[in-house]
Design a protein around this motif. Structure first.
Motif, PDB file in Angstrom:
ATOM      1  N   VAL A   1       0.835  -1.200   0.000  1.00  9.80           N
ATOM      2  CA  VAL A   1       0.000   0.000   0.000  1.00  9.80           C
ATOM      3  C   VAL A   1       0.871   1.253   0.000  1.00  9.80           C
ATOM      4  O   VAL A   1       0.591   2.230  -0.710  1.00  9.80           O
ATOM      5  N   GLN A   2       1.956   1.225   0.756  1.00  6.49           N
ATOM      6  CA  GLN A   2       2.881   2.361   0.789  1.00  6.49           C
ATOM      7  C   GLN A   2       3.515   2.604  -0.585  1.00  6.49           C
ATOM      8  O   GLN A   2       3.619   3.739  -1.038  1.00  6.49           O
ATOM      9  N   ALA A   3       3.913   1.539  -1.257  1.00  9.38           N
ATOM     10  CA  ALA A   3       4.514   1.680  -2.582  1.00  9.38           C
ATOM     11  C   ALA A   3       3.508   2.259  -3.584  1.00  9.38           C
ATOM     12  O   ALA A   3       3.850   3.145  -4.372  1.00  9.38           O
ATOM     13  N   LEU A   4       2.286   1.768  -3.564  1.00  6.92           N
ATOM     14  CA  LEU A   4       1.267   2.299  -4.466  1.00  6.92           C
ATOM     15  C   LEU A   4       0.928   3.746  -4.135  1.00  6.92           C
ATOM     16  O   LEU A   4       0.725   4.574  -5.039  1.00  6.92           O
ATOM     17  N   LEU A   5       0.873   4.078  -2.857  1.00  4.58           N
ATOM     18  CA  LEU A   5       0.610   5.452  -2.444  1.00  4.58           C
ATOM     19  C   LEU A   5       1.709   6.386  -2.938  1.00  4.58           C
ATOM     20  O   LEU A   5       1.426   7.465  -3.476  1.00  4.58           O
ATOM     21  N   GLN A   6       2.942   5.978  -2.778  1.00  9.14           N
ATOM     22  CA  GLN A   6       4.059   6.797  -3.251  1.00  9.14           C
ATOM     23  C   GLN A   6       4.001   6.983  -4.765  1.00  9.14           C
ATOM     24  O   GLN A   6       4.243   8.072  -5.275  1.00  9.14           O
ATOM     25  N   LEU A   7       3.668   5.919  -5.476  1.00  8.49           N
ATOM     26  CA  LEU A   7       3.608   5.985  -6.928  1.00  8.49           C
ATOM     27  C   LEU A   7       2.510   6.924  -7.400  1.00  8.49           C
ATOM     28  O   LEU A   7       2.723   7.761  -8.280  1.00  8.49           O
ATOM     29  N   VAL A   8       1.343   6.815  -6.819  1.00  6.01           N
ATOM     30  CA  VAL A   8       0.198   7.593  -7.291  1.00  6.01           C
ATOM     31  C   VAL A   8       0.263   9.035  -6.813  1.00  6.01           C
ATOM     32  O   VAL A   8       0.085   9.970  -7.600  1.00  6.01           O
TER      33      VAL A   8
ATOM     34  N   GLU B   1      -1.590  11.087 -13.504  1.00 12.80           N
ATOM     35  CA  GLU B   1      -1.872  12.402 -14.061  1.00 12.80           C
ATOM     36  C   GLU B   1      -1.423  12.568 -15.506  1.00 12.80           C
ATOM     37  O   GLU B   1      -1.457  13.663 -16.027  1.00 12.80           O
ATOM     38  N   THR B   2      -1.023  11.501 -16.142  1.00 13.89           N
ATOM     39  CA  THR B   2      -0.598  11.597 -17.532  1.00 13.89           C
ATOM     40  C   THR B   2      -1.638  10.958 -18.437  1.00 13.89           C
ATOM     41  O   THR B   2      -2.546  10.263 -17.984  1.00 13.89           O
ATOM     42  N   GLU B   3      -1.508  11.185 -19.731  1.00  7.08           N
ATOM     43  CA  GLU B   3      -2.415  10.556 -20.691  1.00  7.08           C
ATOM     44  C   GLU B   3      -2.183   9.060 -20.774  1.00  7.08           C
ATOM     45  O   GLU B   3      -3.083   8.304 -21.117  1.00  7.08           O
ATOM     46  N   ASP B   4      -0.982   8.643 -20.467  1.00  4.03           N
ATOM     47  CA  ASP B   4      -0.584   7.238 -20.606  1.00  4.03           C
ATOM     48  C   ASP B   4      -0.617   6.507 -19.262  1.00  4.03           C
ATOM     49  O   ASP B   4       0.212   5.655 -18.997  1.00  4.03           O
ATOM     50  N   LYS B   5      -1.588   6.848 -18.410  1.00  6.95           N
ATOM     51  CA  LYS B   5      -1.588   6.298 -17.060  1.00  6.95           C
ATOM     52  C   LYS B   5      -1.838   4.796 -17.025  1.00  6.95           C
ATOM     53  O   LYS B   5      -1.342   4.114 -16.143  1.00  6.95           O
ATOM     54  N   TRP B   6      -2.587   4.251 -17.974  1.00  9.81           N
ATOM     55  CA  TRP B   6      -2.878   2.814 -17.931  1.00  9.81           C
ATOM     56  C   TRP B   6      -1.650   1.983 -18.276  1.00  9.81           C
ATOM     57  O   TRP B   6      -1.497   0.876 -17.759  1.00  9.81           O
ATOM     58  N   SER B   7      -0.760   2.498 -19.105  1.00  5.06           N
ATOM     59  CA  SER B   7       0.472   1.741 -19.353  1.00  5.06           C
ATOM     60  C   SER B   7       1.393   1.800 -18.141  1.00  5.06           C
ATOM     61  O   SER B   7       2.106   0.837 -17.848  1.00  5.06           O
ATOM     62  N   ILE B   8       1.356   2.905 -17.399  1.00  7.30           N
ATOM     63  CA  ILE B   8       2.150   2.985 -16.171  1.00  7.30           C
ATOM     64  C   ILE B   8       1.617   1.995 -15.147  1.00  7.30           C
ATOM     65  O   ILE B   8       2.382   1.249 -14.527  1.00  7.30           O
ATOM     66  N   TYR B   9       0.295   1.964 -14.958  1.00 10.59           N
ATOM     67  CA  TYR B   9      -0.294   1.012 -14.020  1.00 10.59           C
ATOM     68  C   TYR B   9      -0.073  -0.427 -14.493  1.00 10.59           C
ATOM     69  O   TYR B   9       0.141  -1.322 -13.678  1.00 10.59           O
ATOM     70  N   GLY B  10      -0.119  -0.662 -15.791  1.00  8.94           N
ATOM     71  CA  GLY B  10       0.165  -1.991 -16.328  1.00  8.94           C
ATOM     72  C   GLY B  10       1.582  -2.424 -16.015  1.00  8.94           C
ATOM     73  O   GLY B  10       1.821  -3.590 -15.668  1.00  8.94           O
ATOM     74  N   ASN B  11       2.531  -1.500 -16.132  1.00  4.74           N
ATOM     75  CA  ASN B  11       3.916  -1.811 -15.776  1.00  4.74           C
ATOM     76  C   ASN B  11       4.056  -2.120 -14.290  1.00  4.74           C
ATOM     77  O   ASN B  11       4.839  -2.987 -13.903  1.00  4.74           O
TER      78      ASN B  11
END
Length: 93
Positions: A46-53, A60-70
């Protein structure tokens, strides 16, 4: 003026402190190994995801789904590596 106030970052920071306190409580409450590892793993992910988001602005980018996919792919590789190591070293398979 309220749109300039970093409310999201402050809430993320406070939530980070709460997660850190929860992880530190594992030591002070002298939990069993299984309960302690469960709490530590959950708070770490949860901490890692919180830091990432919140702090790295992943959504906040147009390509957010590829970032989440990675991120999902990275978590899958980490879990395969961890459980593969456990299979080899601890469970002799």
């Amino acid at each position: 003026m309220s749109e300039l106030f970093p409310r999201k970052q402050i809430v993320g920071f406070v939530f980070s402190l709460i997660l850190t306190a929860a992880a530190l409580a594992v030591y002070f409450l002298d939990l069993s190994f299984a309960a302690g590892m469960t709490v530590l793993l959950i708070t770490a992910f949860v901490q890692a995801l919180l830091q990432l988001v919140v702090f790295m602005h992943a959504g906040e980018t147009e390509d957010k789904w590829s970032i989440y996919g990675n991120v999902y792919f990275m978590m899958a590789i980490a879990l395969v590596t961890i459980f593969g190591s456990l299979l080899i070293f601890l469970w002799d398979m």
